[in-house]
Design a protein around this motif. Sequence first.
Motif, PDB file in Angstrom:
ATOM      1  N   PRO A   3       4.725 -33.521 -32.591  1.00  0.00           N
ATOM      2  CA  PRO A   3       5.715 -34.304 -33.655  1.00  0.00           C
ATOM      3  C   PRO A   3       6.421 -33.321 -35.289  1.00  0.00           C
ATOM      4  N   ALA A   4       5.054 -33.177 -35.492  1.00  0.00           N
ATOM      5  CA  ALA A   4       5.418 -32.329 -36.982  1.00  0.00           C
ATOM      6  C   ALA A   4       6.100 -31.496 -36.871  1.00  0.00           C
ATOM      7  N   LEU A   5       6.369 -30.944 -36.372  1.00  0.00           N
ATOM      8  CA  LEU A   5       7.017 -29.771 -36.144  1.00  0.00           C
ATOM      9  C   LEU A   5       8.655 -30.227 -35.367  1.00  0.00           C
ATOM     10  N   LYS A   6       8.918 -30.962 -35.035  1.00  0.00           N
ATOM     11  CA  LYS A   6      10.187 -31.756 -34.608  1.00  0.00           C
ATOM     12  C   LYS A   6      10.631 -31.739 -35.590  1.00  0.00           C
ATOM     13  N   LYS A   7       9.699 -32.251 -36.979  1.00  0.00           N
ATOM     14  CA  LYS A   7      10.784 -32.466 -37.818  1.00  0.00           C
ATOM     15  C   LYS A   7      10.795 -31.637 -38.846  1.00  0.00           C
ATOM     16  N   THR A   8      10.098 -29.976 -39.090  1.00  0.00           N
ATOM     17  CA  THR A   8      10.736 -29.025 -39.553  1.00  0.00           C
ATOM     18  C   THR A   8      11.194 -28.318 -38.702  1.00  0.00           C
ATOM     19  N   LYS A   9      11.406 -28.737 -37.031  1.00  0.00           N
ATOM     20  CA  LYS A   9      11.916 -27.253 -36.612  1.00  0.00           C
ATOM     21  C   LYS A   9      11.282 -25.764 -36.551  1.00  0.00           C
ATOM     22  N   GLY A  10       9.994 -26.706 -36.714  1.00  0.00           N
ATOM     23  CA  GLY A  10       9.301 -25.657 -36.789  1.00  0.00           C
ATOM     24  C   GLY A  10       8.813 -24.484 -35.321  1.00  0.00           C
ATOM     25  N   ALA A  11       7.612 -23.822 -35.420  1.00  0.00           N
ATOM     26  CA  ALA A  11       7.335 -22.519 -34.534  1.00  0.00           C
ATOM     27  C   ALA A  11       6.070 -22.418 -33.747  1.00  0.00           C
ATOM     28  N   PHE A  12       5.715 -22.294 -32.717  1.00  0.00           N
ATOM     29  CA  PHE A  12       4.669 -21.980 -32.311  1.00  0.00           C
ATOM     30  C   PHE A  12       4.339 -20.764 -32.047  1.00  0.00           C
ATOM     31  N   VAL A  13       2.653 -20.118 -32.385  1.00  0.00           N
ATOM     32  CA  VAL A  13       2.950 -18.498 -31.858  1.00  0.00           C
ATOM     33  C   VAL A  13       1.538 -18.558 -31.129  1.00  0.00           C
ATOM     34  N   ASN A  14       0.956 -18.661 -29.917  1.00  0.00           N
ATOM     35  CA  ASN A  14       0.463 -18.735 -29.255  1.00  0.00           C
ATOM     36  C   ASN A  14      -0.346 -17.415 -28.840  1.00  0.00           C
ATOM     37  N   ILE A  15      -1.805 -16.899 -29.485  1.00  0.00           N
ATOM     38  CA  ILE A  15      -2.409 -15.365 -29.382  1.00  0.00           C
ATOM     39  C   ILE A  15      -3.220 -15.616 -28.196  1.00  0.00           C
ATOM     40  N   ALA A  16      -2.279 -14.692 -26.823  1.00  0.00           N
ATOM     41  CA  ALA A  16      -3.177 -14.815 -25.622  1.00  0.00           C
ATOM     42  C   ALA A  16      -4.097 -13.324 -25.930  1.00  0.00           C
ATOM     43  N   SER A  17      -3.639 -12.308 -24.830  1.00  0.00           N
ATOM     44  CA  SER A  17      -4.043 -11.116 -24.545  1.00  0.00           C
ATOM     45  C   SER A  17      -3.533 -10.675 -23.514  1.00  0.00           C
ATOM     46  N   ILE A  18      -3.735  -8.801 -23.424  1.00  0.00           N
ATOM     47  CA  ILE A  18      -3.138  -7.895 -22.475  1.00  0.00           C
ATOM     48  C   ILE A  18      -4.005  -7.901 -21.527  1.00  0.00           C
ATOM     49  N   SER A  19      -5.247  -8.825 -21.743  1.00  0.00           N
ATOM     50  CA  SER A  19      -5.460  -9.548 -19.859  1.00  0.00           C
ATOM     51  C   SER A  19      -5.340 -10.567 -19.297  1.00  0.00           C
ATOM     52  N   GLY A  20      -4.056 -10.934 -19.791  1.00  0.00           N
ATOM     53  CA  GLY A  20      -3.149 -11.977 -19.263  1.00  0.00           C
ATOM     54  C   GLY A  20      -2.336 -11.241 -18.794  1.00  0.00           C
ATOM     55  N   LEU A  21      -1.624 -10.711 -19.417  1.00  0.00           N
ATOM     56  CA  LEU A  21      -0.688  -9.887 -18.860  1.00  0.00           C
ATOM     57  C   LEU A  21      -0.719  -8.888 -17.057  1.00  0.00           C
ATOM     58  N   ARG A  22      -2.176  -8.273 -17.188  1.00  0.00           N
ATOM     59  CA  ARG A  22      -2.954  -7.374 -16.453  1.00  0.00           C
ATOM     60  C   ARG A  22      -4.511  -7.802 -15.770  1.00  0.00           C
ATOM     61  N   ALA A  23      -5.065  -7.536 -14.904  1.00  0.00           N
ATOM     62  CA  ALA A  23      -6.034  -8.111 -14.833  1.00  0.00           C
ATOM     63  C   ALA A  23      -7.011  -6.502 -14.987  1.00  0.00           C
ATOM     64  N   SER A  24      -7.684  -7.181 -15.243  1.00  0.00           N
ATOM     65  CA  SER A  24      -8.636  -5.556 -15.719  1.00  0.00           C
ATOM     66  C   SER A  24     -10.385  -6.317 -15.122  1.00  0.00           C
ATOM     67  N   THR A  25     -11.179  -5.718 -15.585  1.00  0.00           N
ATOM     68  CA  THR A  25     -12.588  -5.430 -15.473  1.00  0.00           C
ATOM     69  C   THR A  25     -13.307  -6.623 -16.506  1.00  0.00           C
ATOM     70  N   LEU A  26     -14.322  -7.447 -15.814  1.00  0.00           N
ATOM     71  CA  LEU A  26     -15.451  -8.414 -16.117  1.00  0.00           C
ATOM     72  C   LEU A  26     -14.673  -9.457 -17.453  1.00  0.00           C
ATOM     73  N   ARG A  27     -13.278  -9.598 -16.787  1.00  0.00           N
ATOM     74  CA  ARG A  27     -12.604 -10.195 -17.740  1.00  0.00           C
ATOM     75  C   ARG A  27     -11.804 -11.154 -16.777  1.00  0.00           C
ATOM     76  N   VAL A  28     -12.390 -12.241 -15.512  1.00  0.00           N
ATOM     77  CA  VAL A  28     -11.722 -13.484 -14.408  1.00  0.00           C
ATOM     78  C   VAL A  28     -11.607 -14.119 -15.165  1.00  0.00           C
ATOM     79  N   ALA A  29     -12.620 -15.395 -16.045  1.00  0.00           N
ATOM     80  CA  ALA A  29     -11.961 -16.170 -17.196  1.00  0.00           C
ATOM     81  C   ALA A  29     -11.430 -16.033 -18.524  1.00  0.00           C
ATOM     82  N   TYR A  30     -11.972 -14.550 -18.702  1.00  0.00           N
ATOM     83  CA  TYR A  30     -10.795 -14.990 -20.352  1.00  0.00           C
ATOM     84  C   TYR A  30      -9.643 -14.067 -19.906  1.00  0.00           C
TER      85      TYR A  30
END
Length: 250
Positions: A120-147
């Motif tokens: 609701p606040a961002l609608k008023k300002t026409k604002g932006a989200f920036v979500n921080i993911a990881s390269i571990s979300g782009l490609r599978a890696s070792t020891l990171r099943v949950a992360y």
Amino acid sequence: MTDKVALVTGAARGIGLATAKLFIEQGWQVAMVDRDTDELNAAAKQFNEARAFSCDVSRSDDVIEMVSEVLASFGRIDAVVNNAGVADFRPLEETTFADWRRVMDTNLDGVFLVSLATIPALKKTKGAFVNIASISGLRASTLRVAYGTSKAAVIHLTKQQAAELGEYGIRANCVCPGPVRTKLAMAVHSPEIIAAYHDSIPLNRYGTENELAEVITFLCSDKASYVTGQVIAADGGFESTGVGLPALRD
């Protein structure tokens, strides 16, 4: 100077703190959010333009109260940086459901809850989200099943935000950091792992917290006014060459 306000989660240290600092240098005010109250308060004391808001983003009621307090303090929100996250590195077969839920509660549910409360606040300002993911979300890696799975979900959540909120002028983008020279990373990465990362990263080094902050604040700025639904790997080229280092299997 600007009257714009950024809400940054996970702001007590690391990339979140670097992002808060850079926003302030660029003339923004910042709502610094973290569940580590003592470290958050100590970090926020550095800045006249920032205020600390203690909150566990995995708790819906806490998030709703926090956003209400931010709006009461600043009167508006122009950008939300969903940076709060936890890590758990262990083999898939040794990951319990409790381990899985602990990661998902913060890394995925937290992004959803903060986003939902701030729309609701961002609608008023026409604002932006920036979500921080990881390269571990782009490609599978070792020891990171949950992360890695949590971060892959954040990437898709970002695209959903862009698709559904664009008509309100809200932009949503995702930054996927590669290896970053944080205190935590340097504490847990052995010399062998550091050397293996360097060998696998085209730029042959870890990134810095400020380099990530530069990308994040750009995406929140008017300079990125026609950028939405994008996933940017700030990783020195690491994702382009693959992941799954043998040194990380130990």
